[in-house]
Design a protein around this motif. Sequence first.
Motif, PDB file in Angstrom:
ATOM      1  N   GLU A 237      51.408  26.959  39.291  1.00 22.21           N
ATOM      2  CA  GLU A 237      51.770  28.315  38.892  1.00 22.21           C
ATOM      3  C   GLU A 237      51.244  29.323  39.908  1.00 22.21           C
ATOM      4  OE1 GLU A 237      51.789  27.718  34.025  1.00 22.21           O
ATOM      5  OE2 GLU A 237      50.505  29.211  34.974  1.00 22.21           O
ATOM      6  N   ARG A 238      51.940  30.429  39.975  1.00 18.83           N
ATOM      7  CA  ARG A 238      51.471  31.525  40.824  1.00 18.83           C
ATOM      8  C   ARG A 238      50.132  32.032  40.288  1.00 18.83           C
ATOM      9  NH1 ARG A 238      55.603  34.323  40.193  1.00 18.83           N
ATOM     10  NH2 ARG A 238      56.747  33.520  41.995  1.00 18.83           N
ATOM     11  N   GLU A 239      49.225  32.403  41.175  1.00 19.30           N
ATOM     12  CA  GLU A 239      47.903  32.872  40.748  1.00 19.30           C
ATOM     13  C   GLU A 239      47.461  34.081  41.568  1.00 19.30           C
ATOM     14  OE1 GLU A 239      45.582  29.316  41.288  1.00 19.30           O
ATOM     15  OE2 GLU A 239      45.292  29.679  43.435  1.00 19.30           O
ATOM     16  N   GLY A 240      46.761  34.968  40.923  1.00 18.06           N
ATOM     17  CA  GLY A 240      46.211  36.124  41.609  1.00 18.06           C
ATOM     18  C   GLY A 240      45.074  35.710  42.517  1.00 18.06           C
ATOM     19  N   VAL A 241      45.026  36.291  43.702  1.00 19.43           N
ATOM     20  CA  VAL A 241      43.983  35.952  44.673  1.00 19.43           C
ATOM     21  C   VAL A 241      42.972  37.081  44.803  1.00 19.43           C
ATOM     22  CG1 VAL A 241      43.499  35.371  47.077  1.00 19.43           C
ATOM     23  CG2 VAL A 241      45.560  34.471  45.963  1.00 19.43           C
ATOM     24  N   SER A 242      43.471  38.284  45.009  1.00 24.27           N
ATOM     25  CA  SER A 242      42.571  39.405  45.238  1.00 24.27           C
ATOM     26  C   SER A 242      43.327  40.710  45.094  1.00 24.27           C
ATOM     27  CB  SER A 242      41.988  39.303  46.664  1.00 24.27           C
ATOM     28  OG  SER A 242      41.128  40.382  46.942  1.00 24.27           O
ATOM     29  N   CYS A 243      42.600  41.778  44.781  1.00 22.11           N
ATOM     30  CA  CYS A 243      43.207  43.098  44.718  1.00 22.11           C
ATOM     31  C   CYS A 243      42.148  44.156  44.981  1.00 22.11           C
ATOM     32  CB  CYS A 243      43.893  43.343  43.375  1.00 22.11           C
ATOM     33  SG  CYS A 243      42.809  43.250  41.950  1.00 22.11           S
ATOM     34  N   ILE A 244      42.629  45.350  45.280  1.00 22.60           N
ATOM     35  CA  ILE A 244      41.752  46.482  45.511  1.00 22.60           C
ATOM     36  C   ILE A 244      41.897  47.436  44.334  1.00 22.60           C
ATOM     37  CG2 ILE A 244      41.120  48.368  47.051  1.00 22.60           C
ATOM     38  CD1 ILE A 244      42.508  46.888  49.321  1.00 22.60           C
ATOM     39  N   GLY A 245      40.819  47.617  43.595  1.00 19.31           N
ATOM     40  CA  GLY A 245      40.846  48.483  42.428  1.00 19.31           C
ATOM     41  C   GLY A 245      40.175  49.815  42.677  1.00 19.31           C
ATOM     42  N   ASP A 246      40.065  50.590  41.610  1.00 18.64           N
ATOM     43  CA  ASP A 246      39.426  51.904  41.709  1.00 18.64           C
ATOM     44  C   ASP A 246      37.943  51.798  42.021  1.00 18.64           C
ATOM     45  OD1 ASP A 246      41.477  53.158  39.015  1.00 18.64           O
ATOM     46  OD2 ASP A 246      41.754  53.327  41.187  1.00 18.64           O
ATOM     47  N   ARG A 247      37.319  50.716  41.562  1.00 14.21           N
ATOM     48  CA  ARG A 247      35.875  50.601  41.686  1.00 14.21           C
ATOM     49  C   ARG A 247      35.436  49.486  42.621  1.00 14.21           C
ATOM     50  NH1 ARG A 247      33.586  51.741  35.552  1.00 14.21           N
ATOM     51  NH2 ARG A 247      34.647  53.727  35.255  1.00 14.21           N
ATOM     52  N   GLY A 248      36.379  48.903  43.324  1.00 10.40           N
ATOM     53  CA  GLY A 248      35.984  47.847  44.246  1.00 10.40           C
ATOM     54  C   GLY A 248      37.066  46.827  44.465  1.00 10.40           C
ATOM     55  N   THR A 249      36.669  45.728  45.087  1.00  6.16           N
ATOM     56  CA  THR A 249      37.597  44.643  45.363  1.00  6.16           C
ATOM     57  C   THR A 249      37.263  43.440  44.493  1.00  6.16           C
ATOM     58  OG1 THR A 249      36.179  43.887  47.166  1.00  6.16           O
ATOM     59  CG2 THR A 249      37.943  45.424  47.729  1.00  6.16           C
ATOM     60  N   TYR A 250      38.278  42.677  44.153  1.00  4.68           N
ATOM     61  CA  TYR A 250      38.102  41.575  43.231  1.00  4.68           C
ATOM     62  C   TYR A 250      38.794  40.336  43.774  1.00  4.68           C
ATOM     63  CZ  TYR A 250      36.700  45.477  40.394  1.00  4.68           C
ATOM     64  OH  TYR A 250      36.064  46.604  39.953  1.00  4.68           O
ATOM     65  N   PHE A 251      38.180  39.189  43.503  1.00  2.14           N
ATOM     66  CA  PHE A 251      38.673  37.921  44.042  1.00  2.14           C
ATOM     67  C   PHE A 251      38.637  36.849  42.956  1.00  2.14           C
ATOM     68  CE2 PHE A 251      38.566  39.276  48.445  1.00  2.14           C
ATOM     69  CZ  PHE A 251      37.618  40.291  48.426  1.00  2.14           C
ATOM     70  N   ARG A 252      39.559  35.907  43.061  1.00  2.00           N
ATOM     71  CA  ARG A 252      39.446  34.766  42.172  1.00  2.00           C
ATOM     72  C   ARG A 252      38.248  33.951  42.614  1.00  2.00           C
ATOM     73  NH1 ARG A 252      43.553  32.687  40.735  1.00  2.00           N
ATOM     74  NH2 ARG A 252      42.693  30.678  40.039  1.00  2.00           N
ATOM     75  N   HIS A 253      37.660  33.229  41.690  1.00  2.00           N
ATOM     76  CA  HIS A 253      36.381  32.570  41.942  1.00  2.00           C
ATOM     77  C   HIS A 253      36.438  31.633  43.143  1.00  2.00           C
ATOM     78  CE1 HIS A 253      32.477  30.887  41.009  1.00  2.00           C
ATOM     79  NE2 HIS A 253      33.005  29.682  41.147  1.00  2.00           N
ATOM     80  N   SER A 254      37.538  30.919  43.297  1.00  2.00           N
ATOM     81  CA  SER A 254      37.603  29.883  44.328  1.00  2.00           C
ATOM     82  C   SER A 254      37.614  30.438  45.755  1.00  2.00           C
ATOM     83  CB  SER A 254      38.839  29.005  44.113  1.00  2.00           C
ATOM     84  OG  SER A 254      40.018  29.776  44.207  1.00  2.00           O
TER      85      SER A 254
ATOM     86  N   ARG B 105      36.012  33.543  46.498  1.00  2.00           N
ATOM     87  CA  ARG B 105      34.936  34.520  46.630  1.00  2.00           C
ATOM     88  C   ARG B 105      33.946  34.071  47.706  1.00  2.00           C
ATOM     89  NH1 ARG B 105      33.260  35.526  40.814  1.00  2.00           N
ATOM     90  NH2 ARG B 105      35.494  35.954  40.673  1.00  2.00           N
ATOM     91  N   GLY B 106      33.570  35.015  48.572  1.00  2.00           N
ATOM     92  CA  GLY B 106      32.644  34.700  49.659  1.00  2.00           C
ATOM     93  C   GLY B 106      33.326  34.225  50.920  1.00  2.00           C
ATOM     94  N   ARG B 107      34.599  33.872  50.819  1.00  2.00           N
ATOM     95  CA  ARG B 107      35.342  33.406  51.990  1.00  2.00           C
ATOM     96  C   ARG B 107      36.446  34.388  52.387  1.00  2.00           C
ATOM     97  NH1 ARG B 107      38.387  29.033  51.502  1.00  2.00           N
ATOM     98  NH2 ARG B 107      38.665  29.157  49.225  1.00  2.00           N
ATOM     99  N   PHE B 108      37.014  35.068  51.423  1.00  2.00           N
ATOM    100  CA  PHE B 108      38.098  36.024  51.681  1.00  2.00           C
ATOM    101  C   PHE B 108      37.566  37.444  51.521  1.00  2.00           C
ATOM    102  CE2 PHE B 108      42.001  33.270  50.273  1.00  2.00           C
ATOM    103  CZ  PHE B 108      41.554  32.239  51.073  1.00  2.00           C
ATOM    104  N   THR B 109      38.091  38.342  52.326  1.00  2.00           N
ATOM    105  CA  THR B 109      37.834  39.764  52.143  1.00  2.00           C
ATOM    106  C   THR B 109      39.171  40.499  52.120  1.00  2.00           C
ATOM    107  OG1 THR B 109      37.567  40.126  54.522  1.00  2.00           O
ATOM    108  CG2 THR B 109      35.566  39.708  53.251  1.00  2.00           C
ATOM    109  N   ILE B 110      39.195  41.630  51.449  1.00  2.00           N
ATOM    110  CA  ILE B 110      40.423  42.415  51.350  1.00  2.00           C
ATOM    111  C   ILE B 110      40.107  43.848  51.710  1.00  2.00           C
ATOM    112  CG2 ILE B 110      40.128  42.928  48.884  1.00  2.00           C
ATOM    113  CD1 ILE B 110      43.206  42.631  48.599  1.00  2.00           C
ATOM    114  N   SER B 111      41.040  44.477  52.394  1.00  2.00           N
ATOM    115  CA  SER B 111      40.882  45.873  52.746  1.00  2.00           C
ATOM    116  C   SER B 111      42.256  46.534  52.696  1.00  2.00           C
ATOM    117  CB  SER B 111      40.273  46.009  54.143  1.00  2.00           C
ATOM    118  OG  SER B 111      41.095  45.387  55.114  1.00  2.00           O
TER     119      SER B 111
END
Length: 121
Positions: A44-61, A63-69
Amino acid sequence: QVQFVESGGGSVQPGGSLTLSCVASGSDLEHYYLGWVRQSPGKEREGVSCIGDRGTYFRHSVRGRFTISGDKAKNTVTLQMNSLKPEDSAVYHCATFLVCRSGGLTEYDQWGQGTQVIVSS
């Protein structure tokens, strides 16, 4: 309706890095958050990361390897992927999220055609 122009992706060995970029355009973008989702064959399609109002969020798998800007004024978002693993192989799609917060990577609304990422030795 939102349009996406995605670039980046490709093939890399485990431990390598790739950068994905996206420019979004269209109406009502100010109501959305930008990010990335991915889909592997048979999964299934899964969310990886997004940029929110209060920060950036990542799926657990990832985290620590991907960054988003991103630049909200220009409607751009970039996903820097480091220490890639074979299980990261997928088609990555730039996407609009209705909600972007911790635990909120499931509420994506629209996504682009995607760019292929292959991690293999």
